[in-house]
Enzyme design. Structure first.
Site, PDB file in Angstrom:
ATOM      1  N   ASP A  43       0.857  -1.186   0.000  1.00  0.00           N
ATOM      2  CA  ASP A  43       0.000   0.000   0.000  1.00  0.00           C
ATOM      3  C   ASP A  43       0.888   1.230   0.000  1.00  0.00           C
ATOM      4  O   ASP A  43       2.037   1.180   0.458  1.00  0.00           O
ATOM      5  CB  ASP A  43      -0.923   0.027   1.217  1.00  0.00           C
ATOM      6  CG  ASP A  43      -2.186   0.855   0.983  1.00  0.00           C
ATOM      7  OD1 ASP A  43      -2.056   2.084   0.789  1.00  0.00           O
ATOM      8  OD2 ASP A  43      -3.282   0.279   0.977  1.00  0.00           O
ATOM      9  N   ASP A  67       3.890   3.033  -4.395  1.00  0.00           N
ATOM     10  CA  ASP A  67       2.917   3.818  -5.157  1.00  0.00           C
ATOM     11  C   ASP A  67       2.726   3.137  -6.498  1.00  0.00           C
ATOM     12  O   ASP A  67       3.559   3.265  -7.396  1.00  0.00           O
ATOM     13  CB  ASP A  67       3.420   5.249  -5.336  1.00  0.00           C
ATOM     14  CG  ASP A  67       2.457   6.109  -6.140  1.00  0.00           C
ATOM     15  OD1 ASP A  67       1.376   5.616  -6.507  1.00  0.00           O
ATOM     16  OD2 ASP A  67       2.802   7.281  -6.408  1.00  0.00           O
ATOM     17  N   TYR A 159     -15.004   5.719 -13.754  1.00  0.00           N
ATOM     18  CA  TYR A 159     -14.645   4.587 -12.902  1.00  0.00           C
ATOM     19  C   TYR A 159     -15.115   3.274 -13.520  1.00  0.00           C
ATOM     20  O   TYR A 159     -14.353   2.305 -13.625  1.00  0.00           O
ATOM     21  CB  TYR A 159     -15.268   4.778 -11.530  1.00  0.00           C
ATOM     22  CG  TYR A 159     -15.105   3.608 -10.591  1.00  0.00           C
ATOM     23  CD1 TYR A 159     -13.858   3.274 -10.072  1.00  0.00           C
ATOM     24  CD2 TYR A 159     -16.211   2.843 -10.205  1.00  0.00           C
ATOM     25  CE1 TYR A 159     -13.712   2.209  -9.201  1.00  0.00           C
ATOM     26  CE2 TYR A 159     -16.074   1.782  -9.332  1.00  0.00           C
ATOM     27  CZ  TYR A 159     -14.821   1.465  -8.833  1.00  0.00           C
ATOM     28  OH  TYR A 159     -14.682   0.408  -7.972  1.00  0.00           O
ATOM     29  N   LYS A 163     -12.896  -0.102 -14.775  1.00  0.00           N
ATOM     30  CA  LYS A 163     -13.110  -1.441 -14.239  1.00  0.00           C
ATOM     31  C   LYS A 163     -13.631  -2.402 -15.301  1.00  0.00           C
ATOM     32  O   LYS A 163     -13.322  -3.605 -15.264  1.00  0.00           O
ATOM     33  CB  LYS A 163     -14.077  -1.380 -13.053  1.00  0.00           C
ATOM     34  CG  LYS A 163     -13.490  -0.705 -11.826  1.00  0.00           C
ATOM     35  CD  LYS A 163     -12.324  -1.482 -11.229  1.00  0.00           C
ATOM     36  CE  LYS A 163     -11.897  -0.916  -9.883  1.00  0.00           C
ATOM     37  NZ  LYS A 163     -10.848  -1.711  -9.223  1.00  0.00           N
TER      38      LYS A 163
END
Length: 263
Positions: A43, A67, A159, A163
């Site tokens: 993370d 990152d 978004y 996806k």
């Protein structure tokens, strides 16, 4: 341990989870660790609390701050996993970005952020993880997709498009690497109890009413439910499943229409 965790289900496996510091990622890391895996939690944020939690439950996990919007990060993640864990059996790419807004309001920075984390990072990680998985006799690559990619939804065009592209990656890679015994699948969550969903609820809730009430099963999904989906898809019980997007979404993709916000 979640109610449905199965101790030993992933005993001895080496698992990488991205976006692991909170939400779905943290629940997934805990789930695999509870089921016997050694987990590398990746993370951009500090994962110390997660590691303490896993250790207190008797599990084993390491952390890597990275990152994943950087093109060099994917190689670093795989190198760390191979170096510290000795290989990779399961990759769960959960790190992502969701920035709701009308198409005319989306900035180039918003679009780049969603595509770099949701799609490009997923492809780059796969590029680097294929070789060690092949050398180990196979593996499981898993992605966090989205129910918003399975049907149209206002305010989520950017978004949902990213996806949906990721869902196509799943199908294509599943065919490319099936003979290497590398299975590729995704879980498509509906509204889940995470910070990302809380921000989205502010956007939609500001239009009047609670958006959860529009779901066929009118409740929010817990992160542990999504984690269990990943655990199942990575397990030997799912050895014949590849190229699949598992919707855990309270029935939202069964056809329930979510009305658009007023102009």
């Amino acid at each position: 341990m979640t109610e449905t965790s199965r101790p030993g289900r992933h005993q001895g496996r080496r698992v990488v989870v991205t976006g692991a510091a909170g939400g779905i990622g943290a629940a997934t890391a805990r789930c695999f660790a509870n089921e016997g895996a050694t987990v590398l939690a990746v993370d951009i944020a500090d994962s110390a609390a997660l590691l303490d939690d896993i250790s207190a439950s008797g599990g084993t996990a390491l952390a890597l701050e990275a990152d994943l919007s950087s093109t060099e990060a994917a190689q670093a993640v795989v190198d760390e996993a191979v170096g510290k864990l000795g290989g990779i059996d399961v990759l769960v790419h959960n790190a992502g970005a969701a920035l709701p807004g009308r198409v005319e309001e989306l900035s180039l920075e918003d679009l780049d952020a969603m595509w770099s984390l949701n799609v490009r990072a997923g492809l780059l990680l796969a590029q680097h993880v294929i070789a060690p998985m092949r050398a180990g006799g196979g593996g499981s690559i898993l992605y966090t997709g989205a129910a918003a990619a399975l049907h149209g939804q206002p305010m989520l065009a950017g978004y949902g498009a990213s996806k949906a592209a990721l869902h196509n990656v799943v199908a294509s890679m599943a065919l490319e690497y099936a003979r290497d015994e590398i299975r590729v699948n995704a879980v498509a969550p509906g509204p889940t109890r995470t910070g990302m969903t809380a921000r989205a609820r502010q956007v939609f809730g500001g239009q009047g009413g609670d958006p959860m009430a529009l779901l066929p099963l009118a409740h929010i999904i817990e992160p542990e439910e999504i984690a269990e989906g990943f655990s199942y898809l990575a397990s030997s019980a799912a050895r014949s499943i590849t190229g699949h997007v598992l919707a855990i979404d309270c029935g939202i993709t069964a056809g329930r229409f979510v009305p658009p916000p007023p102009r």
